[in-house]
Design an enzyme around this catalytic site. Structure first.
Site, short mmCIF file in Angstrom:
data_model
loop_
_atom_site.label_atom_id
_atom_site.label_comp_id
_atom_site.label_asym_id
_atom_site.label_seq_id
_atom_site.Cartn_x
_atom_site.Cartn_y
_atom_site.Cartn_z
N GLU A 135 41.13 47.70 61.88
CA GLU A 135 42.55 48.07 61.89
C GLU A 135 43.18 48.02 60.50
O GLU A 135 44.12 48.75 60.20
CB GLU A 135 43.35 47.18 62.85
CG GLU A 135 43.11 47.46 64.32
CD GLU A 135 41.94 46.67 64.89
OE1 GLU A 135 41.20 46.03 64.10
OE2 GLU A 135 41.75 46.70 66.13
N MET A 154 38.03 41.32 37.24
CA MET A 154 39.37 40.93 36.79
C MET A 154 39.53 39.41 36.79
O MET A 154 40.10 38.83 35.86
CB MET A 154 40.43 41.59 37.68
CG MET A 154 41.84 41.39 37.20
SD MET A 154 42.04 42.00 35.51
CE MET A 154 42.92 43.53 35.81
C1 LIG Z 1 42.18 40.67 49.33
C2 LIG Z 1 42.14 40.12 47.95
N1 LIG Z 1 41.46 38.98 47.69
C3 LIG Z 1 41.42 38.49 46.44
C4 LIG Z 1 42.06 39.11 45.42
C5 LIG Z 1 42.02 38.52 44.01
N2 LIG Z 1 41.36 39.45 43.09
C6 LIG Z 1 42.05 40.27 42.25
S1 LIG Z 1 41.08 41.23 41.35
C7 LIG Z 1 39.69 40.56 42.00
C8 LIG Z 1 38.32 41.00 41.56
C9 LIG Z 1 38.03 42.37 41.97
O1 LIG Z 1 36.67 42.63 41.78
P1 LIG Z 1 36.05 44.06 41.93
O2 LIG Z 1 36.54 44.71 43.17
O3 LIG Z 1 34.58 43.95 41.77
O4 LIG Z 1 36.70 44.87 40.73
P2 LIG Z 1 36.57 44.68 39.15
O5 LIG Z 1 37.66 43.77 38.68
O6 LIG Z 1 35.20 44.12 38.87
O7 LIG Z 1 36.74 46.06 38.63
C10 LIG Z 1 40.01 39.58 42.93
C11 LIG Z 1 39.02 38.75 43.64
C12 LIG Z 1 42.78 40.28 45.73
N3 LIG Z 1 43.47 40.96 44.82
N4 LIG Z 1 42.78 40.77 46.99
#
Ligand SMILES: Cc1ncc(C[n+]2csc(CCOP(=O)(O)OP(=O)(O)O)c2C)c(N)n1
Lengths: 554, 163
Positions: A51, A467
């Protein structure tokens, strides 16, 4: 006409010209799904795998078209699974109507099977919500829900409907959609004051927020920037509200804004903010933001005035209408030396990226930009890839960039992409994702496969939660707690398992030919693009610092 | 609670449609945005479709303006007025149970008379007094009754009406 509640829901959707809804069936919405079956030639229903995906899809549908998006879920867990999607839409002011089923009226409040107080749960994350206990209120409530979702500052509205209400019969009378609620407009005196400020400025800075997209004010913003002869910056939410190919455009402002925008902020003598809520990601340090110049703010929501920062003059109204009024009062301005200065900064501080080895995200996105002629609809997940998408894709028009700005929801992008693709069958829709985010929502690959939606899932795979890892590098001495994924997930095999074609990019040379092939696929496809895990999002304003002083390297 | 010198008390008078959950919607907004509610009184109005909700909040001007605008945005809210203390009549209602002995009885009746408080109930070792007034009056009344042994205090929040 005597119809069941479920049939009345269908008729109300048709009144609103809704052609596509997203959802997932269950016991409490059996009547609704039976009616969907009956109306299947007029209302297309896309069943997502979860959902949350349906809520994001409705959101993507809405952001890409400007129309309200609709999602449907059953009571209890179905309804709670919508919550993240609803909150995402709320934070970014997106018109979504969420319809949830509930247990029979006489079972409400008894902790019945799959019963949850979804109106209570969603109160803080909806613009408004309703529980329809009487069949005679059903049609009007749905009409009001669409009116509220789309009026003024848009937002999500939830309508919770007990199962027996969808089964009862009632007389249905067709009706036109309710007119949108009237918009506020600033009085003449304030407009005159604003015009005076604008005329008196030698170094104006025009800053656009998501409200410019919501109110359809992009054309006005363009003319306004030219008449004011000002450089322009846009928030993440307003990517595409101003053509990124324009020499006036300086890129984003704030935590990951450009150095040019930061310099312009430091040196401008008037900051004109249109349709923005001054998020802390933009202000960085509210006390230091634009401290040497007056701020003129235009917003439809009076509650945005003096909320996060004090402003000098406030114009309460619809961005498009207010800009039109101001245009009538503003003679052509000329700020040649200021514009030259901005151009010099742009030359001096281009956005760059470097890595020890391998594929640069910048190159991938710039190649995508070139191959799609800056015309694709881009959705994103949340993380570094999201910022790179905003930095390196040169959006031409509003509603082209769909990203969770306010809530920052990982898992948003794939759902939004399938919603946007359903709404814009002729467009190329690309979801730029990180591997962490894809792990959260990969189930929706099955949806794009099922419905043969030609979404391109472009995975910038760095094997880390990039990030968060970047913050750990900067603020936690490189202690990478739980951010190294190295999961061994073979994303190509995963995609293929769902019935989605897959390609891989491992070297710089492969970027263009592989992207070309993927785009020519005209069907659901995933591109697993391996990028260096140590590339950072830059510039970056460290926490607490001024938006004028971004770090250019780390 | 830390209160700086700009912190004042304000009475918000909210006229809202009597829809289910309206009080939760309004009070929920306060807690979500970390606005501190000092007291809240809700009741039906002369028009049964509407409720009047009176909320006392503390904060500086800036916070109050935000509260006002955020509450005004709620779909069920018809009208919000921020009442200024000197331009409104503000009353609270107090029920006070105080212990009583043969020796103190007369003193307590005297105290009640001075404040125009009503004596609602007298038991062998306690009595219940009722008083309506502004917060200051009620506070001093409680203070003066304290030495006799206050057993229970029940007070409503502020009711307020613009002059
Ligand atoms: C649902 C959710 N959980 C945790 C976060 C915290 N968070 C922000 S950016 C991130 C990392 C994202 O990793 P990825 O999707 O691999 O992207 P990258 O930064 O490596 O491009 C996290 C865990 C979030 N924004 N949303």
């Amino acid at each position: 006409m005597l119809l069941t509640g479920a049939q009345i829901i269908m008729e109300c959707l048709l009144e609103q010209k809704v052609d596509t809804v997203f959802g997932y069936p269950g016991g409490a919405v059996l009547n609704i799904y039976d009616a969907l079956y009956e109306y299947r030639d007029r209302i297309c229903h896309i069943r997502t795998a979860h959902e949350q995906g349906a809520a994001h899809a409705a959101d993507g549908y809405a952001r890409s078209t400007g129309k309200a998006g609709v999602c449907i879920a059953t009571s209890g867990p179905g309804a709670t699974n919508l919550v993240t999607g609803i909150a995402t839409a709320y934070m970014d002011s997106v018109p979504v109507v969420a319809i949830t089923g509930n247990v029979n009226v006489d079972l409400l409040g008894l902790d019945s099977f799959q019963e949850v107080d979804i109106t209570g749960i969603t109160m803080p994350v909806t613009k408004h919500n309703f529980l329809v206990k009487h069949i005679e209120d059903l049609a009007d409530t749905l009409r009001q829900a669409f009116q509220i979702a789309q009026s003024g500052r848009p937002g999500p509205v939830l309508v919770d409907i007990p199962k027996d209400v969808t089964g009862q019969k009632y007389d249905y009378q067709k009706s036109e959609p309710l007119p949108l609620m009237p918009l506020p407009h600033p009085d003449e005196k304030h407009l005159q004051q604003a015009a005076e400020m604008l005329r008196g400025s030698a170094r104006p800075f025009l800053y656009l927020g998501g409200g410019v997209v919501a109110s359809g004010a992009s054309a006005e913003a363009k003319v306004f920037a030219e008449k004011l002869d000002a450089p322009v910056s846009a928030s993440l939410m307003a990517q595409g509200a101003f053509d990124a190919h324009s020499p006036r455009y300086m890129g984003m402002l704030g935590m990951h804004g450009t150095k040019t925008s930061a310099e312009a902020l430091r040196n401008c003598d008037l900051f004109v903010a249109v349709g923005t809520r001054f998020s802390d990601r933009v202000l960085c340090n509210a006390g230091l933001f634009a401290r040497n110049c007056p701020i003129l703010q235009i917003d439809i929501d009076a509650a945005e005035f003096n909320k996060n920062i004090d402003v000098d003059l406030r114009l309460e109204g619809d961005a498009r209408q207010v800009l039109q009024s101001l245009l009538a009062l503003l003679p052509q301005q000329e700020h040649t030396s200021w514009m030259q200065q901005v151009a010099a900064w742009q030359k001096q501080y281009p956005l760059t990226q470097s890595a020890k080895a391998g594929v640069l995200p910048k190159d991938v996105i710039e190649t995508l930009d070139a191959l799609t002629d800056s015309n694709a609809i881009i959705t994103t997940e949340v993380g570094q890839h999201q910022m790179w998408a905003a930095q390196f894709y040169k959006f031409r028009r509003p509603r082209q960039f769909l990203s969770s700005g306010g809530l920052g929801t990982m898992g948003y992008g794939l759902g939004a992409a399938l919603g946007a693709q359903a709404a814009n069958p002729g467009s190329t829709v690309v979801n730029i994702a990180g591997d962490g985010s894809l792990h959260m929502n990969c189930v929706e690959l099955s949806t794009v496969a099922n419905y043969q939606l030609p979404v391109v899932e472009l995975l910038l795979n760095n094997s880390v939660l990039g990030m968060v890892r970047q913050w750990q590098k900067l603020f936690y001495g490189g202690r990478f707690s739980q951010t190294t994924l190295d999961t061994n997930t073979d994303f190509c095999k995963l995609a293929e398992a769902f019935g989605v074609k897959a390609y891989r990019i491992r070297t710089k040379e492969e970027i263009e030919p592989v992207l070309r092939k993927a785009l020519a696929e005209h069907g659901p496809v995933l591109v697993d693009c391996w990028v260096d895990r140590d590339v950072n999002v830059l510039p970056m304003v460290p926490a607490g610092a001024s938006a004028e002083d971004p770090m250019l390297e780390m | 609670m830390h209160e700086d010198e700009n912190t004042k008390q304000y009475v918000l008078s909210i006229l809202a449609r009597n829809n289910p959950g309206v009080l939760l919607r309004i009070s929920g907004l306060f807690s979500r945005r970390c606005y501190n509610i000092l007291s809240i009184v809700a009741c039906q109005t002369e028009d049964t479709d509407y409720s009047r909700i009176l909320i006392v909040v503390s904060g500086d001007d800036r916070i109050i303006r935000q509260v006002d605008k955020q509450v005004s945005k709620l779909i069920d809210v018809e009208n919000v007025t921020v009442l200024q203390r000197d331009k409104a009549v503000i009353r609270e209602h107090l029920l006070l149970k105080v212990s009583r002995t043969a020796q103190t009885s007369e003193k307590l009746v005297e105290l009640a008379n001075v404040f125009h408080a009503n004596i609602l109930d007298v038991e062998p070792d306690s009595m219940i007094l009722e008083l309506t007034g502004d917060a200051g009056t009620i506070n001093s009344f409680i203070e003066l009754a304290n030495p006799y042994g206050v057993l229970q205090i029940l007070r409503t929040g502020a009711m307020a009406m613009g002059k």
